[in-house]
Scaffold this motif. Structure first.
Motif, mmCIF file in Angstrom:
data_model
loop_
_atom_site.group_PDB
_atom_site.id
_atom_site.type_symbol
_atom_site.label_atom_id
_atom_site.label_comp_id
_atom_site.label_asym_id
_atom_site.label_seq_id
_atom_site.Cartn_x
_atom_site.Cartn_y
_atom_site.Cartn_z
ATOM 1 N N GLU A 119 -25.289 82.322 47.533
ATOM 2 C CA GLU A 119 -26.356 82.462 48.534
ATOM 3 C C GLU A 119 -27.757 82.050 48.067
ATOM 4 O O GLU A 119 -28.754 82.429 48.682
ATOM 5 N N GLN A 120 -27.866 81.282 46.985
ATOM 6 C CA GLN A 120 -29.160 80.786 46.525
ATOM 7 C C GLN A 120 -29.491 79.494 47.277
ATOM 8 O O GLN A 120 -28.667 78.580 47.341
ATOM 9 N N LEU A 121 -30.708 79.428 47.838
ATOM 10 C CA LEU A 121 -31.132 78.206 48.514
ATOM 11 C C LEU A 121 -31.329 77.097 47.487
ATOM 12 O O LEU A 121 -31.898 77.320 46.418
ATOM 13 N N ILE A 122 -30.840 75.899 47.818
ATOM 14 C CA ILE A 122 -30.939 74.750 46.909
ATOM 15 C C ILE A 122 -31.343 73.502 47.697
ATOM 16 O O ILE A 122 -31.145 73.419 48.908
ATOM 17 N N ASP A 123 -31.915 72.549 46.994
ATOM 18 C CA ASP A 123 -32.269 71.258 47.582
ATOM 19 C C ASP A 123 -31.253 70.207 47.157
ATOM 20 O O ASP A 123 -31.261 69.767 46.012
ATOM 21 N N PRO A 124 -30.393 69.788 48.060
ATOM 22 C CA PRO A 124 -29.451 68.722 47.709
ATOM 23 C C PRO A 124 -30.158 67.363 47.706
ATOM 24 O O PRO A 124 -31.254 67.207 48.250
ATOM 25 N N ALA A 125 -29.524 66.387 47.100
ATOM 26 C CA ALA A 125 -29.997 65.003 47.134
ATOM 27 C C ALA A 125 -29.368 64.303 48.329
ATOM 28 O O ALA A 125 -28.368 64.762 48.882
ATOM 29 N N ASP A 126 -29.971 63.189 48.740
ATOM 30 C CA ASP A 126 -29.386 62.315 49.761
ATOM 31 C C ASP A 126 -29.068 63.077 51.058
ATOM 32 O O ASP A 126 -27.955 63.007 51.581
ATOM 33 N N VAL A 127 -30.067 63.790 51.592
ATOM 34 C CA VAL A 127 -29.858 64.605 52.792
ATOM 35 C C VAL A 127 -29.822 63.706 54.030
ATOM 36 O O VAL A 127 -30.691 62.855 54.226
ATOM 37 N N LYS A 128 -28.801 63.924 54.857
ATOM 38 C CA LYS A 128 -28.624 63.162 56.101
ATOM 39 C C LYS A 128 -28.334 64.125 57.245
ATOM 40 O O LYS A 128 -27.815 65.220 57.042
#
Length: 93
Positions: free
Chosen positions: A19-28
């Motif tokens: 449940e930790q918020l994360i920033d993914p790469a290549d967001v579409k």
């Protein structure tokens, strides 16, 4: 339920298994019709980021659909991550 031709804010929260918020790469953002046929696809950047792990997109609902399925996707730790939901659309109240 939302009205055809109106603008809605589609939003997602990308989280890890704990449940930790994360920033993914290549967001579409991908928009499908109710038959899972592609309508549109958008590449998102930091201008679509509200906070860590929270992305949004303002989308004008199509006039010729009764529902859309939207999918936010990205890559985190070299693995795909996605969030999917739908919006019911009506022509008038």
């Amino acid at each position: 339920m939302a009205l055809a031709g109106d603008t809605v804010r589609l939003k997602c929260h990308f989280k890890t298994f704990d449940e930790q918020l994360i920033d993914p790469a290549d967001v579409k953002l991908t928009i499908y019709d109710s038959q899972k046929k592609l309508i549109e696809k958008f590449i998102l950047d930091d201008s679509h980021k509200e906070n860590v792990g929270i992305f949004y997109f303002d989308y004008i609902l199509p006039m010729n659909q009764s529902e859309i399925i939207f999918e936010f996707s990205g890559v985190y730790n070299n693995k795909p991550i996605l969030v999917r939901d739908s919006v019911k659309i009506q022509f008038s109240k």
